[in-house]
Design an enzyme around this catalytic site. Structure first.
Site, PDB file in Angstrom:
ATOM      1  N   SER A   7     -15.549 -13.643 -15.093  1.00 40.36           N
ATOM      2  CA  SER A   7     -16.783 -13.074 -14.548  1.00 40.36           C
ATOM      3  C   SER A   7     -17.037 -13.262 -13.130  1.00 40.36           C
ATOM      4  O   SER A   7     -16.857 -14.467 -12.873  1.00 40.36           O
ATOM      5  CB  SER A   7     -17.878 -13.535 -15.514  1.00 40.36           C
ATOM      6  OG  SER A   7     -19.035 -13.237 -14.594  1.00 40.36           O
ATOM      7  N   HIS A  30     -14.596  -8.806 -15.337  1.00 39.97           N
ATOM      8  CA  HIS A  30     -15.974  -8.690 -16.133  1.00 39.97           C
ATOM      9  C   HIS A  30     -17.076  -8.821 -14.961  1.00 39.97           C
ATOM     10  O   HIS A  30     -17.197  -9.608 -14.116  1.00 39.97           O
ATOM     11  CB  HIS A  30     -16.148  -9.915 -17.036  1.00 39.97           C
ATOM     12  CG  HIS A  30     -17.486  -9.864 -17.923  1.00 39.97           C
ATOM     13  ND1 HIS A  30     -17.452  -9.257 -19.145  1.00 39.97           N
ATOM     14  CD2 HIS A  30     -18.650 -10.338 -17.699  1.00 39.97           C
ATOM     15  CE1 HIS A  30     -18.452  -9.496 -19.681  1.00 39.97           C
ATOM     16  NE2 HIS A  30     -19.222 -10.187 -18.971  1.00 39.97           N
ATOM     17  N   ASP A  32     -21.202  -8.597 -14.445  1.00 38.03           N
ATOM     18  CA  ASP A  32     -22.314  -8.575 -15.381  1.00 38.03           C
ATOM     19  C   ASP A  32     -23.596  -7.982 -14.501  1.00 38.03           C
ATOM     20  O   ASP A  32     -23.867  -8.379 -13.336  1.00 38.03           O
ATOM     21  CB  ASP A  32     -22.642 -10.203 -15.251  1.00 38.03           C
ATOM     22  CG  ASP A  32     -21.990 -10.851 -16.472  1.00 38.03           C
ATOM     23  OD1 ASP A  32     -21.771 -10.281 -17.249  1.00 38.03           O
ATOM     24  OD2 ASP A  32     -21.247 -11.736 -15.897  1.00 38.03           O
ATOM     25  N   MET A  34     -27.497  -7.178 -14.387  1.00 33.75           N
ATOM     26  CA  MET A  34     -28.574  -7.586 -14.841  1.00 33.75           C
ATOM     27  C   MET A  34     -29.878  -6.868 -13.921  1.00 33.75           C
ATOM     28  O   MET A  34     -29.745  -6.779 -12.877  1.00 33.75           O
ATOM     29  CB  MET A  34     -28.823  -9.026 -14.587  1.00 33.75           C
ATOM     30  CG  MET A  34     -27.515  -9.714 -15.259  1.00 33.75           C
ATOM     31  SD  MET A  34     -27.657 -11.739 -15.137  1.00 33.75           S
ATOM     32  CE  MET A  34     -26.246 -12.413 -15.494  1.00 33.75           C
ATOM     33  N   HIS A  63     -20.616  -5.286 -18.135  1.00 36.29           N
ATOM     34  CA  HIS A  63     -21.468  -5.941 -19.317  1.00 36.29           C
ATOM     35  C   HIS A  63     -22.955  -5.619 -18.827  1.00 36.29           C
ATOM     36  O   HIS A  63     -23.321  -6.386 -17.801  1.00 36.29           O
ATOM     37  CB  HIS A  63     -21.265  -7.333 -19.373  1.00 36.29           C
ATOM     38  CG  HIS A  63     -22.107  -8.223 -20.181  1.00 36.29           C
ATOM     39  ND1 HIS A  63     -22.033  -9.524 -20.137  1.00 36.29           N
ATOM     40  CD2 HIS A  63     -22.925  -7.685 -21.234  1.00 36.29           C
ATOM     41  CE1 HIS A  63     -22.907  -9.805 -21.102  1.00 36.29           C
ATOM     42  NE2 HIS A  63     -23.348  -8.917 -21.913  1.00 36.29           N
ATOM     43  N   MET A  65     -26.631  -5.844 -18.925  1.00 38.79           N
ATOM     44  CA  MET A  65     -27.469  -6.757 -19.531  1.00 38.79           C
ATOM     45  C   MET A  65     -28.732  -6.115 -19.008  1.00 38.79           C
ATOM     46  O   MET A  65     -29.529  -6.517 -18.020  1.00 38.79           O
ATOM     47  CB  MET A  65     -27.514  -8.086 -19.112  1.00 38.79           C
ATOM     48  CG  MET A  65     -26.589  -8.841 -20.062  1.00 38.79           C
ATOM     49  SD  MET A  65     -25.885 -10.292 -19.382  1.00 38.79           S
ATOM     50  CE  MET A  65     -24.750  -9.784 -18.108  1.00 38.79           C
ATOM     51  N   MET A 134     -22.324 -12.977 -27.481  1.00 39.05           N
ATOM     52  CA  MET A 134     -22.803 -13.984 -26.408  1.00 39.05           C
ATOM     53  C   MET A 134     -22.690 -15.456 -26.944  1.00 39.05           C
ATOM     54  O   MET A 134     -23.239 -15.510 -28.019  1.00 39.05           O
ATOM     55  CB  MET A 134     -24.095 -13.711 -26.027  1.00 39.05           C
ATOM     56  CG  MET A 134     -24.574 -12.353 -25.047  1.00 39.05           C
ATOM     57  SD  MET A 134     -23.657 -12.386 -23.518  1.00 39.05           S
ATOM     58  CE  MET A 134     -23.888 -14.053 -22.756  1.00 39.05           C
ATOM     59  N   ASP A 172     -18.403 -14.591 -24.497  1.00 43.27           N
ATOM     60  CA  ASP A 172     -18.861 -14.623 -23.328  1.00 43.27           C
ATOM     61  C   ASP A 172     -19.914 -15.507 -23.081  1.00 43.27           C
ATOM     62  O   ASP A 172     -21.225 -15.662 -23.736  1.00 43.27           O
ATOM     63  CB  ASP A 172     -19.573 -13.387 -22.649  1.00 43.27           C
ATOM     64  CG  ASP A 172     -19.970 -13.324 -21.454  1.00 43.27           C
ATOM     65  OD1 ASP A 172     -19.719 -14.018 -20.444  1.00 43.27           O
ATOM     66  OD2 ASP A 172     -20.560 -11.898 -21.050  1.00 43.27           O
TER      67      ASP A 172
HETATM   68  C1  DX5 Z   1     -23.992 -14.716 -18.603  1.00 45.26           C
HETATM   69  C2  DX5 Z   1     -22.902 -13.581 -18.152  1.00 45.26           C
HETATM   70  C3  DX5 Z   1     -21.850 -14.451 -18.411  1.00 45.26           C
HETATM   71  C4  DX5 Z   1     -21.521 -15.297 -17.312  1.00 45.26           C
HETATM   72  C5  DX5 Z   1     -20.420 -16.420 -17.760  1.00 45.26           C
HETATM   73  O1  DX5 Z   1     -25.349 -13.857 -19.045  1.00 45.26           O
HETATM   74  O2  DX5 Z   1     -22.889 -12.588 -19.255  1.00 45.26           O
HETATM   75  O3  DX5 Z   1     -20.697 -13.191 -18.156  1.00 45.26           O
HETATM   76  O4  DX5 Z   1     -21.091 -15.017 -16.146  1.00 45.26           O
HETATM   77  O5  DX5 Z   1     -20.266 -17.500 -16.796  1.00 45.26           O
HETATM   78  P1  DX5 Z   1     -19.738 -18.866 -17.391  1.00 45.26           P
HETATM   79  O6  DX5 Z   1     -18.347 -18.670 -17.669  1.00 45.26           O
HETATM   80  O7  DX5 Z   1     -19.991 -19.785 -16.329  1.00 45.26           O
HETATM   81  O8  DX5 Z   1     -20.660 -19.286 -18.572  1.00 45.26           O
HETATM   82 ZN    ZN Z   2     -21.046 -11.011 -19.108  1.00 46.17          ZN
END
Ligand code: DX5
Ligand code: ZN
Length: 219
Positions: A7, A30, A32, A34, A63, A65, A134, A172
């Site tokens: 990520s 990956h 993210d 948000m 991903h 969110m 998650m 994740d």
């Molecule tokens: C959190 C994200 C993850 C995050 C994982 O909401 O969806 O993808 O970046 O980071 P680590 O591996 O540090 O938990």
């Molecule tokens: Zn993620």
């Protein structure tokens, strides 16, 4: 097959092209997305992801969110993400959206927050190319892995087996050399690791370590 998808959430956003170059031995990047509503954090949207797609040496695993995935997810496929994961809690019509994404020629993923049960989706799990479980509350990198998610990973693997479909099982949150074997033993085959990879001096070495630890329990 074991897949390691770093990520970029904890990478240096001012130097994204360089940061993407550090993970060229990974399977996917990956990304993210948000929106500050579905999760209490805000990252970037379509224009930035479009640039990330162009700069990445590996395909993009988006991903989302974000609220209203029904509207937004197809647009992430349009800008070149080859896998797009909607959250079950942010989608009105997950089956319709999965079919739409597949029709666009991309992989359709279904994300589940820690408190969302997989059983409501078990009967039609084969409609998705991937289930993302998650293993922290979504929103931030660097949180501790929730061991209480392991039974859900096992139940999801069983549902996938029953379906007879080839569905990837992604975990994740808090995935590291200390936790990846537990995830793999429970049935995960696709691993997101943010801080574990980007916090390492040598990202490629860390990716190789994670891959070999997970492969000990390959399904
Ligand atoms: C959190 C994200 C993850 C995050 C994982 O909401 O969806 O993808 O970046 O980071 P680590 O591996 O540090 O938990
Ligand atoms: Zn993620």
């Amino acid at each position: 097959m074991t897949r390691i998808n770093p990520s970029i959430l904890n990478s240096d956003f001012m130097h994204l092209a360089h940061e993407l170059g550090r993970i060229e031995t990974a399977d996917w990047a990956h990304v993210d997305v948000m929106d500050g509503h579905f999760v209490p954090n805000l990252t970037f949207g379509l224009p930035v992801v479009e640039q990330i797609v162009k700069a990445s040496p590996v395909p993009i695993d988006a991903h989302l969110m974000i609220e209203d995935a029904d509207h937004w997810a197809p647009l992430y496929a349009e800008v070149g993400c080859q896998s797009v994961t909607m959250h079950a809690e942010a989608t009105r019509a997950p089956l319709r959206l999965a079919r739409h994404l597949r029709g666009q020629g991309v992989r359709a993923g279904l994300g589940l927050r820690p408190a969302t049960d997989v059983s409501a989706y078990a009967d039609f799990i084969g409609e998705f190319d991937m289930v993302l479980i998650m293993t922290v509350e979504p929103g931030f990198g660097g949180q501790s892995f929730l061991d209480s998610m392991l039974p859900k990973i096992e139940r999801t693997r069983e549902a996938i087996k029953r379906s007879g479909a080839e569905v990837w099982l992604q975990v994740d949150g808090g995935v590291s050399a200390q936790t990846i074997e537990r995830c793999a033993a429970a049935g995960a085959d696709t691993f997101v690791a943010g801080s574990a990879v980007y916090g390492a001096e040598d990202a490629a070495a860390q990716i190789a370590t994670l891959r070999s630890l997970a492969a000990r329990h390959a399904h």
